[in-house]
Design a protein around this motif. Structure first.
Motif, PDB file in Angstrom:
ATOM      1  N   LYS A   1      33.337  27.071  43.235  1.00 20.62           N
ATOM      2  CA  LYS A   1      32.680  27.778  42.139  1.00 20.62           C
ATOM      3  C   LYS A   1      33.088  29.249  42.060  1.00 20.62           C
ATOM      4  CE  LYS A   1      28.627  24.857  42.441  1.00 20.62           C
ATOM      5  NZ  LYS A   1      27.196  24.804  42.687  1.00 20.62           N
ATOM      6  N   VAL A   2      33.877  29.706  42.993  1.00 21.24           N
ATOM      7  CA  VAL A   2      34.243  31.119  43.032  1.00 21.24           C
ATOM      8  C   VAL A   2      35.153  31.470  41.876  1.00 21.24           C
ATOM      9  CG1 VAL A   2      35.457  32.865  44.379  1.00 21.24           C
ATOM     10  CG2 VAL A   2      33.947  31.255  45.516  1.00 21.24           C
ATOM     11  N   GLY A   3      36.019  30.632  41.499  1.00 21.64           N
ATOM     12  CA  GLY A   3      36.967  30.931  40.435  1.00 21.64           C
ATOM     13  C   GLY A   3      38.330  31.192  41.022  1.00 21.64           C
ATOM     14  N   GLU A   4      39.251  31.600  40.148  1.00 21.87           N
ATOM     15  CA  GLU A   4      40.596  31.834  40.653  1.00 21.87           C
ATOM     16  C   GLU A   4      40.790  33.304  40.983  1.00 21.87           C
ATOM     17  OE1 GLU A   4      43.758  32.187  37.308  1.00 21.87           O
ATOM     18  OE2 GLU A   4      42.331  30.618  36.733  1.00 21.87           O
ATOM     19  N   TYR A   5      41.711  33.560  41.862  1.00 21.53           N
ATOM     20  CA  TYR A   5      42.000  34.911  42.314  1.00 21.53           C
ATOM     21  C   TYR A   5      43.070  35.509  41.423  1.00 21.53           C
ATOM     22  CZ  TYR A   5      43.538  38.756  45.228  1.00 21.53           C
ATOM     23  OH  TYR A   5      43.876  39.988  45.684  1.00 21.53           O
ATOM     24  N   ILE A   6      42.832  36.725  40.950  1.00 23.00           N
ATOM     25  CA  ILE A   6      43.801  37.405  40.089  1.00 23.00           C
ATOM     26  C   ILE A   6      44.281  38.647  40.823  1.00 23.00           C
ATOM     27  CG2 ILE A   6      44.161  38.591  37.898  1.00 23.00           C
ATOM     28  CD1 ILE A   6      41.950  36.825  36.756  1.00 23.00           C
TER      29      ILE A   6
END
Length: 97
Positions: free
Chosen positions: A86-91
């Motif tokens: 659920k954290v999302g993707e790293y940019i």
């Protein structure tokens, strides 16, 4: 019967007070290190009894069970690790001045 203070009596009293004072200073310098060492040793023993007593007993029992060269793992790592989706993707970003 009233006694009067004489100059010799006053001088003798002051001299006695000074001798006692300087005698005490000299004795204190001689015996202070021994006294401080004794007090520090007693404080260390009391501290060891209060906080180290339980640890020392556990460590002694554990050392008796262990053999030389034996590897012992006290705590196993948690095997139920899951990555959080659920954290999302790293940019990756760069700062612009």
């Amino acid at each position: 019967m009233i006694q009067e203070a004489s100059a010799m009596g006053l001088l003798r009293t002051i001299l006695i007070i000074l001798l006692v004072y300087f005698g005490f200073k000299i004795l204190a310098r001689l015996f202070a290190p021994f006294l401080l060492r004794f007090v520090a040793k007693k404080a260390e023993q009391k501290f060891g009894e209060q906080f180290g007593g339980f640890k020392n007993q556990a460590n002694q029992k554990q050392q008796q069970k262990q053999r030389e060269g034996e590897t012992v793992i006290d705590k196993m790592p948690n095997q139920n690790r899951k990555s959080n989706e659920k954290v999302g993707e790293y940019i990756d970003y760069e700062e612009i001045d």
